[in-house]
Enzyme design. Sequence first.
Site, PDB file in Angstrom:
ATOM      1  N   THR A  49       2.157  -9.038   1.217  1.00  0.00           N
ATOM      2  CA  THR A  49       2.186  -8.321   0.390  1.00  0.00           C
ATOM      3  C   THR A  49       3.724  -7.801  -0.057  1.00  0.00           C
ATOM      4  O   THR A  49       4.607  -8.270   0.431  1.00  0.00           O
ATOM      5  CB  THR A  49       1.928  -7.099   0.260  1.00  0.00           C
ATOM      6  OG1 THR A  49       1.993  -5.931   0.792  1.00  0.00           O
ATOM      7  CG2 THR A  49       0.323  -7.276   0.831  1.00  0.00           C
ATOM      8  N   CYS A  50       3.555  -6.773  -1.271  1.00  0.00           N
ATOM      9  CA  CYS A  50       5.032  -7.133  -2.006  1.00  0.00           C
ATOM     10  C   CYS A  50       5.688  -5.843  -0.558  1.00  0.00           C
ATOM     11  O   CYS A  50       7.193  -5.368  -0.998  1.00  0.00           O
ATOM     12  CB  CYS A  50       5.149  -6.218  -2.885  1.00  0.00           C
ATOM     13  SG  CYS A  50       3.901  -5.086  -3.100  1.00  0.00           S
ATOM     14  N   HIS A  98      -4.385  -0.267  13.481  1.00  0.00           N
ATOM     15  CA  HIS A  98      -2.877  -0.590  12.225  1.00  0.00           C
ATOM     16  C   HIS A  98      -3.798  -1.323  10.861  1.00  0.00           C
ATOM     17  O   HIS A  98      -3.123  -0.467  10.349  1.00  0.00           O
ATOM     18  CB  HIS A  98      -2.095  -0.685  12.710  1.00  0.00           C
ATOM     19  CG  HIS A  98      -0.709  -1.831  11.769  1.00  0.00           C
ATOM     20  ND1 HIS A  98      -0.141  -0.861  11.144  1.00  0.00           N
ATOM     21  CD2 HIS A  98      -1.039  -2.462  11.155  1.00  0.00           C
ATOM     22  CE1 HIS A  98       0.108  -0.679  10.254  1.00  0.00           C
ATOM     23  NE2 HIS A  98       0.156  -2.566  10.377  1.00  0.00           N
TER      24      HIS A  98
END
Length: 437
Positions: A49-50, A98
């Site tokens: 992702t970004c 996580h």
Amino acid sequence: MQLLMLGLNHKTAPVEVRERFSLAKGAVRQGLMNLSEYDGLQEMVVLSTCNRSEIYAVVDDAASDEVTLKQFLFDLTGNEEDIDEYLYKYVDEECIRHLFLVASSLDSLVLGEGQILSQVKEAYALAREAGTTSTVINTLFHRAIATGKRVRTETRIAYNSVSVSYAAVELARQELGNLEGAGALIFGAGKMAELTAQHLVARGVKKIMVANRHLDKAETLAAEFGGEAVPWDQAMRRAVEADVIVTSTGAPHYVVKPWETQQLMAKRKGRPLFFIDIAVPRDVDPEVADIKGVTLYNIDSLEAVVDEHVEERRREAKAAYAIVEEEAAAIEKRFQYLSFQPIMALLSNRCERIRAREVRRASSKLPELNEAQWRQVEHMSRMIVRKILRMPMMKLTAAAGTEQEEFYIEAMRALFKLDTIGETKSEEKDCYRYAQQ
């Protein structure tokens, strides 16, 4: 067999590093399809992702296969630079937690944002399409997605949450003081661009211009907000009419360059221009920030945006963390027995084949039995097999996760010759399907 995750995100790496390890969908697909070339890597999902690039993998041994996983990351991006200071890794239980935190938006730049769950789903779907998921990854990602949904349903962490696009517009409003009647130019026509346009209009922007390499997409987005589609090659000329420029393309290179921005500012005759670059890789050359009258922010700048609801979401995050812990503990317990599932399936299949064969033999010698009586014979034979297998299965289950685990697996294989007699490819496939279930 172990779970291993390797990655970097907005907490560990600045945008100039993240953009060099941003992974295009095509590159990810190609890499996954060639996974068999990497020894020790069995299953995999790549999440990009970004704000993060992460690889989740099932490996033979985490300690020795970490180097191979890092090489896979390098091969995907074409980089070989030393990035150890930016990387983090998680193994087994830490990897599970996580991923659950990520899917629940508890590890996001903007706490509670909703886009990450969709991105996790897309990454998993791409891996399934490429054929790099099986028992472990399927189980892990199904549960992670369910956990993300549960967090959003059972807590208010998403209530009044902001998105990256909202934060970008809020940053523009804070810097300019007011967006009422302002003009905006948006580079890109994807989902992020659409959300940005929504927030700009909500803040009073009157003139929306959309530039995209595919003009038809720009026209569709512009029409939605009563704006104007601008041909890509004319965008910087038309930018003279804008007060804010938001860039959100998927281009692998800069789309806004210093020399053309310099020309643009000369035409603006001192009027300031505000750039917000929310793309990774970045769309605006950082040297643009040195031009007089230009203010440039990238995605890392959004963390400083004041969010009036952040404290409420932080309180809700406590409940979300509890959900993540509960879900992680549940799947860890399930994984504890995963190593025994194939051997249990083989043993069950072996006994079922013997039972079915003996029933067929009996049927030729007992022609007088009617359908109801044969159902009784079937039921009786199945119950005999189940009761015979009950104790071995209990012993296997009790040994899961202990020092005796490997001993019992090998003992079962030796006692029942599970690796030799009658084990066809079809039976192996059935066994694997059972393990997946």
